[in-house]
Design a protein around this motif. Structure first.
Motif, short mmCIF file in Angstrom:
data_model
loop_
_atom_site.label_atom_id
_atom_site.label_comp_id
_atom_site.label_asym_id
_atom_site.label_seq_id
_atom_site.Cartn_x
_atom_site.Cartn_y
_atom_site.Cartn_z
N ASN A 60 -24.24 1.85 47.22
CA ASN A 60 -24.48 0.82 46.21
C ASN A 60 -25.10 -0.43 46.83
O ASN A 60 -26.00 -1.04 46.25
N GLU A 61 -24.64 -0.79 48.01
CA GLU A 61 -25.19 -1.96 48.70
C GLU A 61 -26.66 -1.73 49.05
O GLU A 61 -27.51 -2.61 48.84
N LYS A 63 -28.74 0.33 47.57
CA LYS A 63 -29.51 0.37 46.33
C LYS A 63 -29.80 -1.06 45.84
O LYS A 63 -30.91 -1.35 45.40
N GLU A 64 -28.81 -1.93 45.92
CA GLU A 64 -29.01 -3.33 45.52
C GLU A 64 -30.04 -4.02 46.39
O GLU A 64 -30.89 -4.77 45.89
N ALA A 67 -33.46 -2.79 45.45
CA ALA A 67 -33.89 -3.34 44.16
C ALA A 67 -34.30 -4.80 44.31
O ALA A 67 -35.25 -5.26 43.67
N ALA A 68 -33.62 -5.53 45.18
CA ALA A 68 -33.95 -6.95 45.39
C ALA A 68 -35.29 -7.12 46.09
O ALA A 68 -35.96 -8.13 45.89
#
Length: 70
Positions: A60-61, A63-64, A67-68
């Protein structure tokens, strides 16, 4: 066997490799399957479950972060 804890551990390890290779969708599927299968056979505080939860958090980290950057 399909629901054996070793199969679940292998899915988790493969999910970690796929995360490192930025194949997030494939990694997420395997990590979630691993977690669900281990949850059915292990105590919630079992180190195997902790490891998979950490792998999901790392996914999840990443992926974030990806995305950023977009």
């Amino acid at each position: 066997p399909p629901k054996h804890f070793l199969t679940a551990l292998t899915k988790g390890a493969l999910g970690e490799v796929l995360t490192a290779r930025t194949k997030y969708a494939e990694a997420e599927t395997l990590l979630r399957e691993s977690y669900e299968e281990l949850q059915a056979s292990q105590a919630l505080d079992n180190q195997r479950l902790v490891t998979v939860r950490n792998r999901i958090a790392a996914l999840n980290e990443k992926k974030e972060l990806a995305a950023a950057k977009k």
